[in-house]
Enzyme design. Structure first.
Site, PDB file in Angstrom:
ATOM      1  N   LYS B  45       0.873  -1.174   0.000  1.00  0.00           N
ATOM      2  CA  LYS B  45       0.000   0.000   0.000  1.00  0.00           C
ATOM      3  C   LYS B  45       0.915   1.230   0.000  1.00  0.00           C
ATOM      4  O   LYS B  45       2.011   1.174   0.574  1.00  0.00           O
ATOM      5  CB  LYS B  45      -0.822  -0.047   1.307  1.00  0.00           C
ATOM      6  CG  LYS B  45      -1.693   1.136   1.567  1.00  0.00           C
ATOM      7  CD  LYS B  45      -3.066   0.918   1.007  1.00  0.00           C
ATOM      8  CE  LYS B  45      -3.801   2.258   0.969  1.00  0.00           C
ATOM      9  NZ  LYS B  45      -4.699   2.385  -0.138  1.00  0.00           N
ATOM     10  N   GLY B  72      -8.376   7.526  -0.532  1.00  0.00           N
ATOM     11  CA  GLY B  72      -7.757   8.691   0.105  1.00  0.00           C
ATOM     12  C   GLY B  72      -6.452   8.373   0.814  1.00  0.00           C
ATOM     13  O   GLY B  72      -6.130   8.969   1.848  1.00  0.00           O
ATOM     14  N   LEU B  73      -5.717   7.407   0.253  1.00  0.00           N
ATOM     15  CA  LEU B  73      -4.406   7.037   0.794  1.00  0.00           C
ATOM     16  C   LEU B  73      -4.395   6.754   2.301  1.00  0.00           C
ATOM     17  O   LEU B  73      -3.579   7.298   3.038  1.00  0.00           O
ATOM     18  CB  LEU B  73      -3.353   8.125   0.459  1.00  0.00           C
ATOM     19  CG  LEU B  73      -2.990   8.294  -1.014  1.00  0.00           C
ATOM     20  CD1 LEU B  73      -2.082   9.510  -1.208  1.00  0.00           C
ATOM     21  CD2 LEU B  73      -2.289   7.054  -1.571  1.00  0.00           C
ATOM     22  N   CYS B 128      -1.643   9.002  -7.861  1.00  0.00           N
ATOM     23  CA  CYS B 128      -2.946   8.805  -7.232  1.00  0.00           C
ATOM     24  C   CYS B 128      -3.857   9.971  -7.626  1.00  0.00           C
ATOM     25  O   CYS B 128      -3.486  11.126  -7.436  1.00  0.00           O
ATOM     26  CB  CYS B 128      -2.798   8.751  -5.707  1.00  0.00           C
ATOM     27  SG  CYS B 128      -4.377   8.717  -4.861  1.00  0.00           S
ATOM     28  N   THR B 191      -4.758   4.663 -11.832  1.00  0.00           N
ATOM     29  CA  THR B 191      -6.165   4.708 -12.254  1.00  0.00           C
ATOM     30  C   THR B 191      -6.502   5.953 -13.077  1.00  0.00           C
ATOM     31  O   THR B 191      -5.808   6.969 -13.015  1.00  0.00           O
ATOM     32  CB  THR B 191      -7.082   4.681 -11.027  1.00  0.00           C
ATOM     33  OG1 THR B 191      -6.657   5.732 -10.141  1.00  0.00           O
ATOM     34  CG2 THR B 191      -7.005   3.356 -10.289  1.00  0.00           C
ATOM     35  N   GLY B 215      -9.446  -1.664 -13.536  1.00  0.00           N
ATOM     36  CA  GLY B 215     -10.062  -2.890 -14.036  1.00  0.00           C
ATOM     37  C   GLY B 215     -10.133  -2.908 -15.557  1.00  0.00           C
ATOM     38  O   GLY B 215      -9.603  -2.018 -16.229  1.00  0.00           O
TER      39      GLY B 215
END
Lengths: 256, 303
Positions: B45, B72-73, B128, B191, B215
């Site tokens: 993570k 949100g990390l 992110c 993403t 995805g």
């Protein structure tokens, strides 16, 4: 997939405990859960207490999200995704179902799924009479339903685990299903071991995504949302964190 | 002799499938489970200096072909992560420490700690799409990226990878900045910035309103980015975005990836996805008389 639906019905299940029936059907296995979104408030995991054409959840008011859920009225918009998780694995033979407080929510669906009032017994426990839920539902599908309260205001005075222990000593059970606070689950596991009865326990952890991705709900590396929430007694026994600690929003260990 | 082993910037991987950051990577025990499931490498993570709670729910929207998330990390912070790393290292597969920070100095501090903890490499989260002041906000500026990568390179001896965002027209410029600063690999992509709205509630679903789409929905985007990057930089590339089957891995490798990362598929298909992919790769290699996956890296560029 998020199902946008409305509250169809709101039922007082007990004191401070509310059942919400959705306008959406939910094909689920007993013991599975859904993520319930209250727009503008939060999205939380909730065990299904009713499955089929009128699916529903049963919530006890403990924090902001559960309070918001409890205050919903018929017609209010909610979002549901799921069902998630594995659910109970009902075996043949005699089953003892043990529910502590609002832990009866996923238990009652297992009692109803057993399909034979003679093979399933139920032990319901709560702090007091007002918090005993689903007694009538249980009695309609089981020939042996017994109650305990911590304060003795209804049924036997004592813990539901000591009742379950008594029941296991009276009769041979092939399986015990349990859901309640972690401390109850912990003692129930021990009672099942003492009586040499296999068990399955439904566990709870902080859950953010519900879909097996984020890892917020892991307990010893197993995801409560995807690998559980129902675990076998053997799995739970191997968990170093069970009954000892959980993780907070930041993933930091917190003592239970 | 057929082998799935790949070399990524000097890191030996038993197979090219690496767990992507943000999926089951917050605790040592969950990383172990993914290694047991067959992943060739594990990315943690994204870890920052301090513990962070992340955003309130909803943090995830599930779609037929992917997810939109705005976690949100959340994370325990670098100090507390020491004990998770200790556990994760028992997996005996390379652990890549993902890091997020706002300024080069903080990235350097974090990378030094990760190196001390035994990470095989660090992956800088420059991508992110939903945390203010972090990730994509720094990752779309080639100058900022250059200074972050060169500070980290100057501070650690382990390989430094940069995870890039597809949400920019300057992807190639950013990748060249990573290369110029001495970075060891590019990870593409994070993403795609996205959102979802509830018609009944008449509001965005995610607490953060926007999030990152992942995805199969973004496979075409990730593939295109890897293809373009392979033409622009000589660095090894790790392909990410919508990988669920061995065929997806082959596409990414033919586009120029030396290895791949798998994230959303862990939720959509379960942990068995790693073995399904590696079994499929073995079958393909057998059927096509391939001894080493290096033989297919970038082959799509010949046409």
């Amino acid at each position: 997939m998020l199902i946008e639906t409305r509250v169809r019905e709101r039922i007082e299940a007990g004191k401070g405990i509310t059942t919400l029936v959705f306008d959406a059907p939910m094909e689920a296995r007993p013991g599975q859960f859904v993520m319930v979104w209250v727009p503008g408030v939060d999205e939380v995991p909730m065990s299904l207490s009713h499955i089929g054409p009128h699916a529903g959840i049963t919530v006890k008011e403990v924090g902001e999200a559960t309070k918001a859920l409890s205050c919903l009225r018929p017609g209010d918009v909610i979002g549901i995704r799921g069902p998630y998780g594995n659910g109970w694995r009902l075996s043949g033979g005699r089953i003892l179902c043990v529910g502590g407080g609002v832990g009866m929510a996923p238990i009652i669906t297992a009692v109803e799924a057993a399909g034979d009032p003679g093979r399933v017994a139920v032990a319901i426990g709560a702090r007091n009479h007002g918090e005993i839920i689903f007694e009538e539902r249980a009695r309609s599908v089981s020939n042996d339903v017994r109650i305990t309260t911590d304060d003795g205001s209804y049924g036997l005075k004592g813990t539901v685990v000591s009742l379950a222990d008594t029941m296991m000593k009276e009769k041979r059970y092939d399986l015990v299903l349990g859901c309640g606070p972690e401390v109850m689950n912990k003692f129930l596991l021990k009672a099942c071991k003492d009586n040499e009865v296999p068990c399955q326990l439904s566990l709870e952890r902080l859950m953010k995504c519900g879909a097996g991705l984020c890892g917020s709900c892991v307990i010893d590396g197993l995801r409560v949302c995807a690998d559980g929430p129902v675990f076998t007694g053997e799995q739970v026994e191997r968990m170093a964190e069970f009954g000892k600690c959980k993780r907070d929003d930041a993933g930091l260990r917190v003592k239970l | 002799m057929t082998t799935l082993e790949v070399d990524l910037a000097g890191i030996k991987l038993r197979n090219p499938t690496i767990l992507a950051s943000g999926v089951m990577g917050e605790t040592g025990e969950s990383l172990l489970k993914v290694a047991e499931a067959g992943a060739g490498g594990l990315v943690t993570k994204s870890i920052g200096l301090e513990p962070r709670k992340g955003y309130p729910n909803p943090t995830l929207v599930e779609l037929p072909d992917g997810y939109i998330n705005a976690m949100g990390l959340p994370g325990p912070g670098i100090e507390a992560f020491a004990e998770e790393m200790e556990v994760a290292l028992r997996s005996r597969v390379p652990i890549i420490g993902s890091l997020f920070a706002a300024i080069p100095e903080d990235f350097t501090t974090l990378a030094g700690k990760m190196e001390d903890y035994g990470a095989a490499a660090v992956e800088l989260n420059l991508s992110c799409p939903h945390a203010k002041g972090y990730g994509m906000e720094v990752g779309i500026d080639p100058d900022a990226v250059r200074s972050i990568v060169s500070s980290v390179k100057g501070a650690v001896g382990i390989p430094v990878m940069a995870k890039l965002t597809p949400n920019t027209h300057r992807l190639v410029e950013v990748a060249r900045a990573v290369e110029a600063a001495g970075g060891d690999a590019i990870v593409a992509v994070n993403t795609v910035k996205a959102m979802a709205i509830s018609v009944e509630a008449r509001r965005p679903i995610l607490y953060n309103r926007t999030g990152g789409l992942s995805g199969p929905a973004i496979k075409g985007v990730g593939l295109r980015c890897v293809y373009e990057l392979h033409e622009a930089v000589a660095l090894p590339i790790v392909g990410v975005g919508g990988i669920e089957r061995s065929g997806d891995v082959l596409e990414y490798m033919m586009a120029g990836a030396s290895a791949v990362q798998v994230g959303s598929a862990v939720g959509r298909k379960g942990l068995a996805v790693f073995r399904e992919i590696t079994d499929g790769l073995m079958s393909y290699m057998g059927a096509h008389d391939l001894g080493d996956l290096r033989e297919i890296v970038g082959v799509a560029h010949a046409h």
